[in-house]
Scaffold this motif. Structure first.
Motif, PDB file in Angstrom:
ATOM      1  N   THR A 138       5.677  29.523  -9.119  1.00 38.17           N
ATOM      2  CA  THR A 138       6.011  28.656 -10.252  1.00 38.17           C
ATOM      3  C   THR A 138       7.429  28.965 -10.722  1.00 38.17           C
ATOM      4  OG1 THR A 138       5.025  30.242 -11.761  1.00 38.17           O
ATOM      5  CG2 THR A 138       3.626  28.431 -10.997  1.00 38.17           C
ATOM      6  N   GLY A 139       7.915  28.265 -11.707  1.00 39.68           N
ATOM      7  CA  GLY A 139       9.293  28.344 -12.188  1.00 39.68           C
ATOM      8  C   GLY A 139       9.896  29.730 -12.278  1.00 39.68           C
ATOM      9  N   ALA A 140       9.332  30.589 -13.116  1.00 41.39           N
ATOM     10  CA  ALA A 140       9.901  31.917 -13.323  1.00 41.39           C
ATOM     11  C   ALA A 140       9.790  32.780 -12.066  1.00 41.39           C
ATOM     12  CB  ALA A 140       9.214  32.615 -14.491  1.00 41.39           C
ATOM     13  N   GLY A 141       8.675  32.690 -11.379  1.00 46.56           N
ATOM     14  CA  GLY A 141       8.499  33.450 -10.144  1.00 46.56           C
ATOM     15  C   GLY A 141       9.467  33.017  -9.067  1.00 46.56           C
ATOM     16  N   ARG A 142       9.674  31.713  -8.979  1.00 46.14           N
ATOM     17  CA  ARG A 142      10.613  31.177  -7.989  1.00 46.14           C
ATOM     18  C   ARG A 142      12.036  31.614  -8.318  1.00 46.14           C
ATOM     19  NH1 ARG A 142      13.799  26.679  -7.005  1.00 46.14           N
ATOM     20  NH2 ARG A 142      13.754  25.999  -4.846  1.00 46.14           N
ATOM     21  N   ALA A 143      12.418  31.521  -9.583  1.00 45.30           N
ATOM     22  CA  ALA A 143      13.760  31.935  -9.998  1.00 45.30           C
ATOM     23  C   ALA A 143      13.978  33.420  -9.711  1.00 45.30           C
ATOM     24  CB  ALA A 143      13.974  31.631 -11.476  1.00 45.30           C
ATOM     25  N   ALA A 144      12.982  34.241  -9.987  1.00 40.12           N
ATOM     26  CA  ALA A 144      13.094  35.676  -9.727  1.00 40.12           C
ATOM     27  C   ALA A 144      13.225  35.951  -8.232  1.00 40.12           C
ATOM     28  CB  ALA A 144      11.887  36.414 -10.298  1.00 40.12           C
ATOM     29  N   ALA A 145      12.449  35.237  -7.421  1.00 44.59           N
ATOM     30  CA  ALA A 145      12.531  35.411  -5.966  1.00 44.59           C
ATOM     31  C   ALA A 145      13.910  35.013  -5.454  1.00 44.59           C
ATOM     32  CB  ALA A 145      11.436  34.602  -5.273  1.00 44.59           C
ATOM     33  N   LEU A 146      14.448  33.905  -5.950  1.00 43.23           N
ATOM     34  CA  LEU A 146      15.778  33.468  -5.528  1.00 43.23           C
ATOM     35  C   LEU A 146      16.844  34.480  -5.947  1.00 43.23           C
ATOM     36  CD1 LEU A 146      15.534  29.632  -6.199  1.00 43.23           C
ATOM     37  CD2 LEU A 146      15.691  30.775  -3.969  1.00 43.23           C
ATOM     38  N   ASP A 147      16.695  35.071  -7.124  1.00 43.70           N
ATOM     39  CA  ASP A 147      17.631  36.113  -7.560  1.00 43.70           C
ATOM     40  C   ASP A 147      17.568  37.318  -6.630  1.00 43.70           C
ATOM     41  OD1 ASP A 147      18.583  34.640  -9.704  1.00 43.70           O
ATOM     42  OD2 ASP A 147      17.318  35.660 -11.190  1.00 43.70           O
TER      43      ASP A 147
END
Length: 99
Positions: free
Chosen positions: A39-48
């Motif tokens: 989901t949003g936050a998890g995806r953003a963290a993975a991309l970081d």
């Protein structure tokens, strides 16, 4: 992650030329597909985390090969090119860089 076929071809070509290749996590699927289960936050963290891993790979590398068919260079790639140059790494590209 764009240009999956081009990444695969470059990886093979560089390997056959006797170079050790440090590349993206997967040449087989786009980031959007690989991270679709997040989901949003998890995806953003993975991309970081992936972005930081790319910088650490640059730290290990002698040079960086930019896969840029048609001259396209995205935001994260521009960041990686700047980092590579800042740390004194040679930067090569498939197409001329306008960055």
């Amino acid at each position: 992650m764009r240009f999956l076929a081009e990444f695969d071809a470059a990886s093979l070509s560089e390997t056959l030329a006797g170079r050790i290749v440090l590349s993206v996590g997967s040449h087989r699927q786009r980031d959007e597909d690989a991270l679709a289960h997040l989901t949003g936050a998890g995806r953003a963290a993975a991309l970081d985390r992936l972005g930081e891993l790319h910088l650490r790979k640059i730290d290990l590398a002698d040079e960086v090969l930019v896969i840029n068919p048609g001259g396209y260079v995205g935001e994260s790639t521009r960041r990686e090119i700047a980092y590579a140059r800042q740390t004194g790494k040679a930067v090569r590209s498939l197409e001329p860089l306008l960055v």
